[in-house]
Each structure stands twice: as structure tokens, then as C-alpha cells.
Scaffold this active site. Structure first.
Site, mmCIF file in Angstrom:
data_model
loop_
_atom_site.group_PDB
_atom_site.id
_atom_site.type_symbol
_atom_site.label_atom_id
_atom_site.label_comp_id
_atom_site.label_asym_id
_atom_site.label_seq_id
_atom_site.Cartn_x
_atom_site.Cartn_y
_atom_site.Cartn_z
ATOM 1 N N GLY A 300 6.308 28.104 -2.638
ATOM 2 C CA GLY A 300 5.331 27.498 -1.744
ATOM 3 C C GLY A 300 5.246 25.993 -1.946
ATOM 4 O O GLY A 300 6.251 25.317 -2.205
ATOM 5 N N SER A 301 4.034 25.463 -1.872
ATOM 6 C CA SER A 301 3.853 24.004 -1.882
ATOM 7 C C SER A 301 4.154 23.348 -3.219
ATOM 8 O O SER A 301 4.268 22.122 -3.289
ATOM 9 C CB SER A 301 2.430 23.663 -1.446
ATOM 10 O OG SER A 301 2.222 24.047 -0.098
ATOM 11 N N THR A 302 4.271 24.133 -4.300
ATOM 12 C CA THR A 302 4.658 23.526 -5.583
ATOM 13 C C THR A 302 6.075 22.963 -5.518
ATOM 14 O O THR A 302 6.482 22.199 -6.402
ATOM 15 C CB THR A 302 4.579 24.556 -6.729
ATOM 16 O OG1 THR A 302 5.406 25.682 -6.418
ATOM 17 C CG2 THR A 302 3.145 25.022 -6.949
ATOM 18 N N PHE A 303 6.826 23.322 -4.460
ATOM 19 C CA PHE A 303 8.196 22.844 -4.301
ATOM 20 C C PHE A 303 8.252 21.467 -3.635
ATOM 21 O O PHE A 303 9.276 20.780 -3.709
ATOM 22 C CB PHE A 303 8.978 23.861 -3.458
ATOM 23 C CG PHE A 303 10.470 23.735 -3.546
ATOM 24 C CD1 PHE A 303 11.146 24.097 -4.701
ATOM 25 C CD2 PHE A 303 11.207 23.256 -2.478
ATOM 26 C CE1 PHE A 303 12.521 23.983 -4.786
ATOM 27 C CE2 PHE A 303 12.581 23.142 -2.545
ATOM 28 C CZ PHE A 303 13.238 23.508 -3.704
#
Length: 671
Positions: A300-303
Site C-alpha cells: 500500500g502507501s508505505t511503498f
């Protein structure tokens, strides 16, 4: 007519010569036979003596191998995580058992074994059978009190894990052999496993078994000892907070990783559900799995920080570059991407701060497939990290030639790619470490049974992924993500700047093959202190109920683990840090809203400080850590054992910034 005297003399001389020839011939034959016998005797007794002695021993003795003694596994500070303890193993000599049926009845109660199985063993025609190996002291005492003829004991070693569930997925466990079956026990089985001992059983001249009273036991050789990078105290903090959040959110599973970004050392690896390796029969095999290295999930957005780092490094964007986020809706490849709010134009740093999917997808488009894929691989995704743990997977990263336009967009914000928790924590550590990816490792050194160094692991630089300037720019954006207006405010740590990123990813529904409507993986990854990182911490919660956003359920765990760990390692608070008071555990939904709105500077670090020094005398390490968490004290811990000295004294006032020190010493053993 009689023979003449001369002829008679000749005949006598000829007969005498023939007699001497025959006598010499017989003597030579005897000499040759003697030499052959002597040569054979020399061959058997001198030249090939060891072989025949070994054959003789095999005829007179039966060797029964005993389990080897494994070396000890320690944490980084010398705390035992796995040890081998001496236990009794009970055997029987069936020919010497007077009444197998009665003996089986008595032994079945003492050993908690089937009476029928015991009677079968005691009635066999074998000279030796194991009844039960590595029994506990109560069982040993019960059997000894029976005083049965033909029943004997010998010493073997049993693996024991003094911390039970703590670090169980890292350490692993052994079988009865004892060979490693999971974790470090498996991956370093050869180093840990010592040489086996032997029980030597005597036989008489006819090959009949002799009594084993006073049996001969040849001791085995102890295996090597392993020191891990795991810090038991940080491991305890991570496990405690993860378990509490699992209970609070009803999540199916979870992982917390703590790394030193400078070296790649794994300081903690907490996994839920956990298990007790001392009681494996109570657990299912799926509970043994180390999710930190064996499970993949969409980040998800941690990427997003890695996408931005690649674009910055390629000079395709700058932190202040503004990108149109299309009022919250953007069509790509026949699909529509949404943002959680209707954003107009955002700078790159604002895209990270508010976690815009559309803005990140456009940045990914600037990179194009091949370049983007190359950076992803350089950050360590799509390949194993090489950690010294079994079962590690490489994740899921398709070749760029198989990406469609929508794939490029979705991968930019962490969908359509599978990563492991360790890969994500290691890649984030590369940002913290100035753009250099370090090799993560969990075994620091190996010693032989005499304490001599066999092997030592040194920090290993894998590659430079992005420039130091790029890493610094991304770090500053991640700091904004944890400040007011960002998605990770609940990750703040009092007195420190935190660089981090939230993530909430939909899970694949195995039935439909599409994304699930209600199942999420919630995560938060970051490092602290932001300007001089000492800890990289990743929190992953699988399928939390009700609250599913990483900023609500994963970020608070980061805050609590980081707060305690920074105190433990002795990192002083930063006077310039713009952070809020420590986040308290979440209990109700309304607490989330109140806490989120209350994130302001200052907090409880006024002139009066935390208050007065509690009395810590006699407390254990764990008890002091609990006091630290409850009171907010930044205590420097020295030694091990129990508290013997503290500064300031109990009851003394503590002012902000003053030194608080506690010294431990092991308890004195009295003989």
C-alpha cells in the site's frame, strides 16, 4: 656273490646324503610354515590390529547412540534463548524383566504411556528397548521408586526455551533427535549440533546381553554457541505492544520489526499468533510460520517513498514540484484511481504527507516501466534479503514487460506488488541510512564449545540505491507525514522527530480473485530519530476489525515501541523536535479522535519534569521497563539481574533533562 667293500661304502654315503636332503627339506618346510604363521600373526596383531580390535569390540559390545548436546543460543547481551538441559531417559532389558504385564501396568502410570505398548516392548526378544526418552524429574522419581528389575536410566539432553513464546519464531525449535526443525535451530543445525554420545552395552562370550548395571557412557561433544543480534528487552517491548494491539483491533495476525538502519542488525522480530516451543503439541503448524520472512502482502502507501526517491534521484521532480491530483479522480488504462480527498495541485512533499494515490501514480509514470522496475529491485524488492532464517520468500515483482499502463500506476502506490515485512523494513532503512542498502542479519557471532570465535558477522553494504541528497529529501517528506496534517500523526514520539509512512492495502479475495471489500493490511513504517536514525520500526496488522487505516491502528504501536526502545538504548530527546506527548493505548474509537486533535507541541515536558523518582530497588529488568512505560522516565540501564543502585534516590525530584540511571547486578548465589 657278496658286494665289495668299496661299493657298500658308496651306498651308505649316498643314503646319508639323501637323508640329509630330506631332513633339510622338512626343516625348510617347517621354517616356511613358521614364517607364514609369524607373518600372519604380525599382520593381525600389529599391522591390522585396530581393525580386529574394533571387530572384537563389536562382538563384545553393542553401541547405542545418544542424542548430541546442542550449543546455546543467546541474545546480543548474553541472555539465554535456547539451552540444552540434562534429563533422564528410561530403557528396559526385556530378558531381565520378571513380569512384563505387571511392570507395564506400573510403568504406564509413572510414564503416562499406553500399557499395551509398554507390555509389547517389555515382552520382546530384544536385549534393549527405549521406554521413554528425556523424561521430567517427577516421572524419573516415580519410575525409580518402583525399583523394577531390568529397568535402567541414562542421561540425555533436552532442548529448553527459557523465554517460552518470546522470539519463538526467530529461535525455532528442535525435534526429538534433536535436529533443528524451524528458525535458527534449523538454519544453523550443523553448527549447533554437537557430536553424539554413546551407551555401550556389554555381551558375554556367547553374545548374550549382560546386565547394564554400571553401564559405560561415552560423552558427546558440545555444539557451537550462537549470539543473535536480537535484544531480548526490545523484543519484549515489540511483542507486548503487538499483542495488545491485536487484542484491541481484533486483527487476524501481526508483525513488528525493529532494525538498526546503520548496520542491518535485526533487534526485534515479533510475530502474532505466537507459540511456545516447549509445548508444540498445543499448536498448529501454521502458527510456527515466521510471517516476517515467509508471508507477502501488498504494501500500500508505505511503498510511495521509494517511488518518490527514484523520481528525485533521476531528477524528474523536485520536492516543490506541483502535480495536478485531478480533484480526487483519475482514469488510467480504463480504470479510475481515487484519492481519499479531492485534492487539486499538490507538491511532491505534500503528496507524501497526505498520501495521494493519484499524485504518486503520475510520478511513477514519469519514471516509466524499466527505470521504475530497476529502482524497485535496487531497494531489495523481488529478491530474498539473505537473512539467516529458513523459509524466506522473494515476494512478487513481475517483469516490466508484463506491466500494463494500469499496473505502472497501481504499483506506484503499492498494489500489484508483493513484499515481505523484512524487505519493507530493510528498504526503509536504506532511506534512513543515506541511500545505502545494508544486508539484514540476525546472527552476530558463533563460538565453539571452548569459547573460541568461529565466525563473526560484520555489517555488509549491499549497494547504494539513491544519493544521500535524495535520501535526505525523502526523509524530510516522511517527517511531514507524521506531523499535523499528515496521515501518521499517531506515530509521533515525544521529544523526537519521526520519519514514517502509513499504509492501508486491500487484500485479494481468494474466491473472487479481486480485491476484498472489507479485508485490509494496515501498516506503518518509519525511523527515529529522523535526523540521526537509530531504529527502523515496521508494524503490520493483518485484517484489523472496525478501524482499518494504518495511521489509526499501526502508527500507535510504532509510537509506543519507539518510545520505550529509545529510552532503553539511551538516546536523549531532541530539544528541537516538533512532536506531541506519548500516545496512550487506544481503547475506544472516540480516543482516536481526541488523540488526533490533541497533537500539539510541548506536552508534559515542563519545568517540573515527570515528578519524583520511584523506588526501583530489587526490581528485575522487565519490571523497570514497565515503570519506564508507565511514568515516561528516560532511564539509562546498566548491567543485568536485579536493581542494586539508582540515581536519583527514591523519592527525589526529577527535572526534565536530568540523568536517571539504574544499575543491575546478578543475585548472589549462596552455597
Amino acid at each position: 656273490m657278496t658286494a665289495r667293500p668299496s661299493e657298500k661304502v658308496k651306498r651308505d654315503e649316498g643314503g646319508e646324503r639323501w637323508f640329509r636332503v630330506r631332513l633339510n627339506l622338512v626343516g625348510f618346510v617347517f621354517l616356511l610354515a613358521f614364517m607364514l604363521v609369524a607373518g600372519r600373526a604380525y599382520y593381525l596383531q600389529v599391522a591390522n590390529a585396530e581393525v580386529w580390535q574394533e571387530r572384537a569390540q563389536k562382538q563384545l559390545q553393542r553401541v547405542i547412540p545418544l542424542a548430541p548436546q546442542r550449543g546455546t543460543i543467546y541474545d546480543r547481551n548474553g541472555r539465554e534463548l535456547a539451552v540444552s538441559l540434562e534429563n533422564d531417559s528410561v530403557y528396559a532389558e526385556p530378558p531381565r524383566v520378571k513380569d512384563p504385564s505387571e511392570a507395564a501396568r506400573l510403568l504406564s502410570k509413572a510414564l503416562d504411556l499406553s500399557r499395551q505398548e509398554l507390555e509389547k516392548k517389555l515382552s520382546s526378544d530384544k536385549g534393549f528397548v527405549w521406554l521413554k526418552r528425556r523424561i521430567n524429574p517427577d516421572e524419573s522419581l516415580a519410575v525409580r521408586e518402583l525399583g523394577l528389575r531390568g529397568i535402567g536410566f541414562t542421561k540425555e539432553h533436552k532442548r529448553y526455551y527459557p523465554n517460552s513464546e518470546s522470539a519463538a519464531h526467530v529461535v525455532g525449535f528442535t525435534g526429538l533427535d534433536p535436529q533443528g526443525l524451524e528458525g535458527i535451530e534449523l538454519s544453523f543445525d550443523r553448527e549447533l549440533l554437537g557430536a553424539p554420545g554413546y551407551l555401550v552395552r556389554e555381551r558375554d562370550a556367547l553374545g548374550r546381553a549382560m546386565a547394564l548395571d554400571g553401564n559405560i557412557v561415552r560423552e558427546g561433544e558440545l555444539g557451537h554457541h550462537l549470539y543473535l543480534t536480537i535484544d531480548h528487552n526490545i523484543q519484549y517491548m515489540a511483542e507486548k505492544e503487538l499483542a495488545a494491539q491485536i487484542r484491541e483491533t481484533g486483527a487476524r495476525a501481526g508483525t513488528v520489526l525493529v532494525l538498526d538502519p546503520r548496520s542491518g542488525e535485526v533487534l526485534a522480530m515479533a510475530v502474532q499468533p505466537d507459540f511456545n516451543p516447549n509445548a508444540l503439541q498445543r499448536y498448529k503448524p501454521w502458527q510456527w510460520r515466521n510471517r516476517a520472512v515467509c508471508d507477502t502482502f501488498e504494501p500500500g502507501s508505505t511503498f510511495k517513498p521509494f517511488v518518490v526517491a527514484a523520481a528525485l534521484d533521476e531528477k524528474l521532480v523536485q520536492p516543490e514540484t506541483r502535480i495536478d491530483c485531478e480533484n480526487g479522480r483519475f482514469s488510467v488504462g480504463g480504470r479510475t484511481i481515487h484519492d481519499h480527498r479531492k485534492y487539486q495541485k499538490l507538491s511532491v512533499e505534500e503528496i507524501i504527507q497526505v498520501s495521494s494515490n493519484i499524485g504518486t501514480a503520475k510520478i511513477g509514470k514519469y519514471l516509466e516501466r524499466q527505470k521504475f522496475h530497476s529502482y524497485i529491485r535496487d531497494f531489495g524488492f523481488g529478491e530474498k534479503t539473505g537473512i539467516e532464517l529458513p523459509g524466506e520468500v522473494s515476494g512478487l515483482l513481475r517483469a516490466p514487460s508484463k506491466w500494463f499502463e494500469i499496473d505502472l500506476a497501481t504499483i506506484s502506490f503499492g498494489q500489484g506488488i508483493g513484499v515481505t515485512a523484512l524487505q519493507l523494513a530493510s528498504a526503509t532503512s536504506a532511506i534512513a541510512n543515506g541511500g545505502v542498502l545494508m544486508q539484514p542479519y540476525i546472527v552476530s557471532r558463533i563460538l565453539d564449545s571452548h569459547g573460541n570465535l568461529v565466525r563473526e558477522t560484520r555489517p555488509t553494504r549491499v549497494r547504494r540505491v539513491v544519493s544521500e541528497k535524495t535520501a535526505s529529501q525523502v526523509r524530510d517528506m516522511m517527517v511531514l507525514a507524521t506531523r499535523e496534517g499528515g496521515t501518521g500523526t499517531l506515530a509521533q514520539v515525544h521529544g523526537f522527530d519521526v520519519a514514517g509512512k502509513t499504509g492501508t492495502a486491500q487484500k485479494i479475495d481468494p474466491v473472487t480473485g479481486g480485491y476484498s471489500a472489507d479485508k485490509r493490511v494496515s501498516s506503518f513504517v518509519g525511523f527515529v530519530p529522523a535526523q540521526d536514525p537509530r531504529l527502523t520500526i515496521l508494524v503490520v496488522l493483518d485484517e484489523p476489525k472496525d478501524k482499518t487505516y494504518g495511521g489509526l491502528v499501526a502508527a500507535p504501536v510504532f509510537s509506543r515501541v519507539a518510545t520505550q526502545a529509545l529510552r532503553y538504548v539511551g538516546v536523549a530527546p531532541q530539544q528541537t523536535a516538533q512532536t506531541a506527548p506519548p500516545v496512550t493505548p487506544l481503547t475506544h474509537e472516540k480516543d482516536v479522535a481526541v488523540t488526533s486533535m490533541a497533537m500539539t507541541e510541548g506536552g508534559e515536558s515542563g519545568d517540573n519534569g515527570p515528578g519524583r523518582m520511584p523506588d526501583l530497588n530489587g526490581m528485575s529488568y522487565r519490571q523497570v521497563l514497565q515503570v519506564m512505560e508507565r511514568t515516561g522516565l528516560n532511564i539509562k540501564l546498566q548491567g543485568s539481574g536485579r536493581v542494586v543502585d539508582q540515581k536519583p534516590a527514591a523519592g527525589a525530584a526529577i527535572r526534565y533533562g536530568s540523568e536517571v540511571r539504574v544499575r543491575f547486578e546478578p543475585p548472589v548465589r549462596r552455597s
